[in-house]
Write an enzyme that holds these catalytic residues in place. Structure first.
Site, PDB file in Angstrom:
ATOM      1  CD  GLU A 255      44.063 -76.884 -79.773  1.00 20.87           C
ATOM      2  OE1 GLU A 255      43.265 -76.071 -79.589  1.00 20.87           O
ATOM      3  OE2 GLU A 255      44.873 -76.569 -80.385  1.00 20.87           O
TER       4      GLU A 255
ATOM      5  CD  GLU B  60      43.922 -83.152 -82.189  1.00 16.93           C
ATOM      6  OE1 GLU B  60      43.357 -81.780 -82.089  1.00 16.93           O
ATOM      7  OE2 GLU B  60      44.438 -83.170 -83.221  1.00 16.93           O
TER       8      GLU B  60
ATOM      9  CB  CYS C   8      42.950 -71.333 -82.577  1.00 23.01           C
ATOM     10  SG  CYS C   8      44.334 -71.058 -81.399  1.00 23.01           S
TER      11      CYS C   8
ATOM     12  CB  SER D 150      45.229 -79.224 -82.980  1.00 25.29           C
ATOM     13  OG  SER D 150      44.042 -79.337 -82.692  1.00 25.29           O
TER      14      SER D 150
ATOM     15  CE  LYS E 299      40.769 -66.246 -86.000  1.00 24.67           C
ATOM     16  NZ  LYS E 299      40.439 -67.727 -85.743  1.00 24.67           N
TER      17      LYS E 299
ATOM     18  CD  GLU F 299      39.741 -69.686 -89.329  1.00 23.97           C
ATOM     19  OE1 GLU F 299      39.373 -68.590 -88.650  1.00 23.97           O
ATOM     20  OE2 GLU F 299      40.307 -70.667 -88.716  1.00 23.97           O
TER      21      GLU F 299
ATOM     22  CD  GLU G  53      39.466 -76.327 -95.783  1.00 23.78           C
ATOM     23  OE1 GLU G  53      39.237 -76.069 -97.034  1.00 23.78           O
ATOM     24  OE2 GLU G  53      40.589 -75.659 -95.430  1.00 23.78           O
TER      25      GLU G  53
ATOM     26  CB  CYS H  47      44.120 -61.983 -80.887  1.00 21.06           C
ATOM     27  SG  CYS H  47      44.046 -63.873 -81.607  1.00 21.06           S
TER      28      CYS H  47
END
Ligand code: SF4
Ligand code: SF4
Ligand code: SF4
Ligand code: SF4
Ligand code: SF4
Ligand code: SF4
Lengths: 183, 573
Positions: B278, B281, B298, B318, B357, B360, B365, B502
């Site tokens: 990241e 990037e 994230c 990102s 999560k 996710e 993908e 979190c």
């Protein structure tokens, strides 16, 4: 007495319990459901009134116990709803019950202890019987009764088995000598 | 100051505040079921009613401003009877399911029934019929246990800006439902689980994956590996009666081994990896005129939020996968190859503070050749259940450490668990990447702490970089609107779905107050302060993984394994 300051004039043919039930039913439908006492409480009050005006034969399971408990807690429930509801609707919802309880307590007691409706408005609590002196024993009522609640030999006086009678009124209508009595 | 009298005692109140706040400060406990700290009172539950001299009926203390000389009785027989009646009324339309309920012993309704001495079913009658909603990969809704406090609705709309649930029907037929009564899975729900955290009852809970995990552990053909997120080790302790903010990382790792996991990895390692990718990037976008501000990726709730509500800003995200998915991908590639295990034999579990999560991990993908990178996600709560079920006594365990080849993590990776932590870790590494030198002061104070939106300007060798951090998607939306309206001075934005990050995720122990969340956050800061390895780029295991396997950040292999893409998403609602 009906909460909003409105006045309702009635005669002795109006049953106070039935009237309170009518108002509770209305209010319970109007409740928006936001606050707990009005949302949950008004329907329980309505159910208690329904049980009071119910015949024994309509009770199933623990119905008799629930009817008794309802009677015990009706005032308590009414006061809490009045004390705690969020808006005017809930705050005044119990008034019809509280004021009829206050001024017409005897009518409630008749319903509760004797399962009788003095005004004759609570259908389930009507008692049908046949006057043996007037009955001609024509058997018409026995034939028409949907629950076979009427017994009797032809040409002799008939009688109604109260526990089987659902108070539909058919016998009253068909009896020509007007031997069926309701009280 | 205003002076009032409560229960015949003089109490000082702040002018204009609601009576409930005064009472709390004075140590007088008046229960509420619908009040949310920091939001305006709702007044729906009527549990906080008190007697106030000179006022008719009972008054809700949550919505009653204090006035000089006010005389209050909080626990008069009338007030207590009203509260008890309210609970009894709720119970009259509630299933007697405590013994089967996920919230048994952690339920506010149950607690109140206990405190108020409810000992009989005083009111009975018709119950509403409800339907369980099992459609979501993250959240189970059981409206039969719902007391219509409205807190989930308000959190979802007012804190998260999502509004995927709302009241439907009226009067005694009211329910909390989704748009057009479709399942939560097709609604705009972003799976954050904040509604679960605030729900006083068992009406909302996580979709449990315990069964699948136990089955995999018992299957001799399977190699079962587990990773645990940075925020879990500082929260799990509360499930076992320890003080909030106690870090039990080593003991937790030992417990995971006892539970039968073949390998234990630390997601903080892949957090370091995320930072490498990241930060690279970001530097690349700044140097080569890429889309700015770049936004972190994230937090899966946030990603879905952008996909459905801000599709025009997808390019700002990102392309880095989250640490969970990066480690998931490495486990089924690098680790599988090293150990000579067919990836299809690996069952990869992650322990997350998070319900999103779970969603996710199921994104199509997030895998290769039809094999998902992460097979099951457990929340902190589910891990605690697992430990209790297996009868493991944490006190008796000898602390253990994470397995290789992902054995070491930096404390920067650990900071991911708190709002601002990703940014802080990224800033440390971006500074190094841009200048070749370490930041003089590693701690980036302005982006620490619980505040909803935090902004700062950094000078890196003459380059001024604007950074912003938001947690809670209502706060995020505010920032996004600024950017949409043309704000130019921001380069990098960190968003965490859950307010506080979190540490306050939707999979964390139930019943934590703001102080507990702060303690968890502080625990992460303490780990960072006392750590020796404090930057992601200096983590030797990270260097090794690049040297031996990945090549370089943003390289071919990284692109394939560690990056992803997003798409506009249509939802019902
Ligand atoms: S009292 Fe008012 S707010 Fe409360 S449920 Fe009844 S109508 Fe709604
Ligand atoms: S009132 Fe109806 S049910 Fe009762 S005896 Fe007469 S006909 Fe039968
Ligand atoms: S939600 Fe609470 S009261 Fe209801 S069944 Fe579960 S534990 Fe019991
Ligand atoms: S999980 Fe989050 S987005 Fe979904 S309903 Fe709950 S609060 Fe709303
Ligand atoms: S689901 Fe929970 S938080 Fe939402 S209204 Fe029902 S009881 Fe309250
Ligand atoms: S902030 Fe953390 S817990 Fe909350 S949704 Fe994002 S990753 Fe999950």
């Amino acid at each position: 007495m009906m909460g909003s300051g409105g006045l309702v004039v009635m005669d002795e043919d109006t049953c106070m319990v039935d009237l309170a039930k009518f108002f509770m039913d209305f209010i319970q439908r109007e409740s928006c459901g936001k606050c707990i006492p009005c949302r949950e409480g008004t329907r329980r009050m309505l159910e208690i009134l329904e049980r009071i005006t119910q015949a024994r034969r309509s009770e199933t399971g623990t119905g008799a116990l629930e009817r008794f408990k309802g009677v015990m807690y009706l005032t308590r429930l009414a006061e809490v709803i009045k004390d705690t509801s969020l808006c005017g609707l809930g705050q005044t919802a119990p008034n019809p019950v509280l004021s009829t309880l206050r001024w017409f307590r005897n009518e409630y007691e008749e319903h509760i202890f004797h399962r009788r409706c003095p005004a004759g408005a609570c259908r389930e609590l009507l008692h049908f019987r046949i006057d043996p002196d007037l009955c001609k024993g024509c058997t018409l009522c026995a034939k028409k009764c949907p629950t076979q609640a009427i017994m009797g030999a032809p040409k002799s006086p008939h009688y109604i088995i109260t526990d089987k009678c659902i108070g539909c009124g058919t016998c009253l209508e068909v009896c020509r000598p007007k031997a069926v009595i309701v009280d | 100051m205003v002076t009032i009298e409560v229960n015949n005692r003089t109490v000082e109140a702040k002018p204009g505040e609601m009576l409930l706040s005064t009472l709390r400060r004075a140590g007088i406990k008046v229960p509420t079921m619908c009040n949310i700290d920091g939001l305006p009172p709702s007044g729906a539950c009527r549990m906080c009613v008190v007697e106030v001299e000179g006022r008719p009926g009972l008054q809700p203390s949550c919505a009653l401003p204090v006035t000089e000389g006010m005389k209050v009785q909080t626990h008069s027989p009338r007030a207590v009877r009203a509260r008890k009646t309210i609970v009894e009324l709720l119970l009259a339309n509630h299933p007697d399911d405590c013994l089967y309920c996920v919230r048994n012993n952690q339920c506010e309704l149950q607690n109140l029934a206990g405190e108020l001495g409810v000992r009989e079913r005083r009111y009975t009658g018709q119950r509403e019929e409800y339907h369980l909603d099992l459609s979501s990969p993250s959240i189970v809704r059981d409206p039969a246990k719902c007391i219509l406090c409205g807190k989930c609705v308000r959190v979802c709309a007012e804190i998260q800006n999502v509004a995927s649930i709302d009241f439907v029907g009226r009067g005694s037929h009211s329910r909390v439902g989704t748009a057009f009564e479709q399942g939560l899975n097709v609604s705009s729900c972003i799976n954050c689980g904040q509604c679960v955290m605030i729900c006083p009852t068992g009406a909302l809970r996580e979709k449990s994956a315990l069964k699948e995990v136990f089955e995999a552990i018992l299957d001799p053909e399977r190699v079962v590996v587990v990773q645990h997120a940075p925020a879990v080790s500082v929260s799990l302790a509360e499930e076992f009666g320890l003080r909030p903010g106690t870090d039990i990382n080593g003991v937790m790792v030992a417990a995971l081994r006892r539970l039968g996991f073949d390998r234990v990895f630390d997601t903080s390692f892949s957090a370091d990896l995320t930072i490498m990718e990241e930060a690279s990037e970001l530097v690349d976008r700044i140097k080569n005129g890429g889309k700015l501000p770049m936004m972190t990726s994230c937090s899966p709730g946030w990603i879905k939020f952008v996909e459905q509500f801000y599709p025009d800003m997808i390019e700002n995200l990102s392309t880095c996968k989250s640490p969970q998915q990066m480690l998931g991908a490495l486990i089924k590639s690098l680790f599988a190859e090293r150990e000579g295990i067919d990836p299809s034999r690996i069952f990869s579990v992650s322990i997350m503070p998070c319900t999103a999560k779970k969603f996710e991990a199921g994104r199509p993908e997030m895998g290769r050749h039809g094999i998902a990178d992460v097979d099951a996600v457990l929340t902190t709560r589910e891990l605690a259940r697992m430990i209790r079920l297996e009868g493991i006594d944490l006190q008796s365990l000898t602390p253990s450490e994470a397995d290789n080849p992902f054995g070491q993590r930096s404390t920067a990776g650990k900071l991911f668990g708190a709002t601002g932590g990703v940014m802080e870790a990224a800033v440390r590494t971006a500074h190094y990447l841009l200048t070749g030198r370490e930041l003089a002061e590693l701690k980036v104070q302005p982006i620490r702490g619980m505040k909803g939106v935090k902004k700062a300007k950094l000078k890196i060798d003459g380059l001024e970089i604007g950074i912003a951090v938001a947690s809670g998607l209502g706060n995020a939306a505010e920032l996004l609107e600024e950017v949409r309206a043309g704000r130019q001075d921001l380069h990098f934005i960190e968003i965490m779905t859950c307010s506080g990050g979190c540490v306050a995720g939707g999979g964390q122990p139930i019943g934590a107050d703001a102080a507990a969340v702060r303690a968890r956050m502080q625990a992460l800061y303490n780990i960072d302060r006392s750590g020796t390895l404090r930057t992601s780029h200096s983590n030797p295991d990270i260097k090794r993984v690049y040297e031996e396997y990945l090549g370089e950040p943003l390289g071919e292999k990284s692109h394939h394994l560690l990056h992803t893409h997003y798409a506009k998403r249509e939802v019902v609602g």
